[in-house]
Scaffold this motif. Structure first.
Motif, PDB file in Angstrom:
ATOM      1  N   LYS A 270       3.322   0.668  -1.605  1.00 59.57           N
ATOM      2  CA  LYS A 270       4.607   1.172  -2.101  1.00 59.57           C
ATOM      3  C   LYS A 270       5.776   0.791  -1.197  1.00 59.57           C
ATOM      4  N   PRO A 271       5.653   0.941   0.123  1.00 64.93           N
ATOM      5  CA  PRO A 271       6.805   0.557   0.958  1.00 64.93           C
ATOM      6  C   PRO A 271       7.167  -0.918   0.810  1.00 64.93           C
ATOM      7  N   LEU A 272       6.182  -1.759   0.630  1.00 63.47           N
ATOM      8  CA  LEU A 272       6.438  -3.193   0.554  1.00 63.47           C
ATOM      9  C   LEU A 272       6.972  -3.622  -0.811  1.00 63.47           C
ATOM     10  N   ILE A 273       6.292  -3.241  -1.887  1.00 64.08           N
ATOM     11  CA  ILE A 273       6.680  -3.776  -3.191  1.00 64.08           C
ATOM     12  C   ILE A 273       7.706  -2.925  -3.932  1.00 64.08           C
TER      13      ILE A 273
ATOM     14  N   THR B  71       5.761   9.268  -8.286  1.00 66.22           N
ATOM     15  CA  THR B  71       6.719   9.220  -9.389  1.00 66.22           C
ATOM     16  C   THR B  71       8.005   8.508  -8.994  1.00 66.22           C
ATOM     17  N   THR B  72       8.484   8.734  -7.795  1.00 64.95           N
ATOM     18  CA  THR B  72       9.709   8.057  -7.372  1.00 64.95           C
ATOM     19  C   THR B  72       9.457   6.560  -7.226  1.00 64.95           C
ATOM     20  N   ALA B  73       8.307   6.199  -6.692  1.00 64.45           N
ATOM     21  CA  ALA B  73       7.967   4.781  -6.549  1.00 64.45           C
ATOM     22  C   ALA B  73       7.864   4.116  -7.918  1.00 64.45           C
ATOM     23  N   TRP B  74       7.271   4.785  -8.871  1.00 61.82           N
ATOM     24  CA  TRP B  74       7.121   4.253 -10.232  1.00 61.82           C
ATOM     25  C   TRP B  74       8.485   3.962 -10.845  1.00 61.82           C
ATOM     26  N   LYS B  75       9.403   4.927 -10.721  1.00 60.42           N
ATOM     27  CA  LYS B  75      10.746   4.762 -11.292  1.00 60.42           C
ATOM     28  C   LYS B  75      11.503   3.621 -10.608  1.00 60.42           C
ATOM     29  N   LEU B  76      11.401   3.557  -9.281  1.00 60.21           N
ATOM     30  CA  LEU B  76      12.092   2.485  -8.555  1.00 60.21           C
ATOM     31  C   LEU B  76      11.513   1.116  -8.886  1.00 60.21           C
ATOM     32  N   LEU B  77      10.194   1.030  -8.996  1.00 66.02           N
ATOM     33  CA  LEU B  77       9.581  -0.255  -9.339  1.00 66.02           C
ATOM     34  C   LEU B  77      10.050  -0.706 -10.715  1.00 66.02           C
ATOM     35  N   ASP B  78      10.178   0.231 -11.633  1.00 64.09           N
ATOM     36  CA  ASP B  78      10.709  -0.100 -12.952  1.00 64.09           C
ATOM     37  C   ASP B  78      12.132  -0.628 -12.836  1.00 64.09           C
ATOM     38  N   GLU B  79      12.901  -0.026 -11.952  1.00 67.06           N
ATOM     39  CA  GLU B  79      14.304  -0.435 -11.786  1.00 67.06           C
ATOM     40  C   GLU B  79      14.438  -1.796 -11.108  1.00 67.06           C
ATOM     41  N   VAL B  80      13.702  -2.020 -10.020  1.00 63.95           N
ATOM     42  CA  VAL B  80      13.843  -3.292  -9.301  1.00 63.95           C
ATOM     43  C   VAL B  80      13.060  -4.413  -9.971  1.00 63.95           C
TER      44      VAL B  80
ATOM     45  N   VAL C 200       8.927  -5.332 -11.615  1.00 60.39           N
ATOM     46  CA  VAL C 200       7.585  -5.588 -11.096  1.00 60.39           C
ATOM     47  C   VAL C 200       7.500  -6.986 -10.489  1.00 60.39           C
ATOM     48  N   LYS C 201       8.064  -7.984 -11.177  1.00 59.20           N
ATOM     49  CA  LYS C 201       8.003  -9.356 -10.646  1.00 59.20           C
ATOM     50  C   LYS C 201       8.667  -9.444  -9.277  1.00 59.20           C
ATOM     51  N   ARG C 202       9.820  -8.796  -9.145  1.00 58.37           N
ATOM     52  CA  ARG C 202      10.507  -8.837  -7.847  1.00 58.37           C
ATOM     53  C   ARG C 202       9.664  -8.144  -6.778  1.00 58.37           C
ATOM     54  N   GLY C 203       9.114  -6.990  -7.103  1.00 58.03           N
ATOM     55  CA  GLY C 203       8.279  -6.283  -6.137  1.00 58.03           C
ATOM     56  C   GLY C 203       7.078  -7.103  -5.703  1.00 58.03           C
TER      57      GLY C 203
END
Length: 83
Positions: free
Chosen positions: A2-5, A53-62, A64-67
């Protein structure tokens, strides 16, 4: 991971450790391991307490490909389930 992606690209996109995120249940999404939710929480504490949950929302925002590009840049050759 999570911290990385999730959090690294979010910080590069303008979030900070003091940014407020919302930790709440997500329909058809991940649950927090603790089974509890904190509501408004800083990114710092979301990382500290490993809030899914916060990581899920942020990954959606940034995105998945970028992460996942962060893993590619670190030359991860594959991701496995750990079994």
């Amino acid at each position: 991971m999570k911290p990385l992606i999730v959090y690294t690209p979010a910080f590069e996109a303008g979030y900070s450790p003091d940014s407020i995120l919302i930790d709440e249940p997500i329909e058809d999404g991940p649950k927090n391991a603790s089974g509890t939710y904190s509501g408004a929480i800083t990114a710092r504490n979301a990382i500290k307490y490993s809030k899914n949950t916060t990581a899920w929302k942020l990954l959606d925002e940034v995105g998945v490909k970028r992460g996942l590009s962060y893993l590619q840049n670190m030359e991860f050759s594959k991701i496995c389930d750990g079994d």
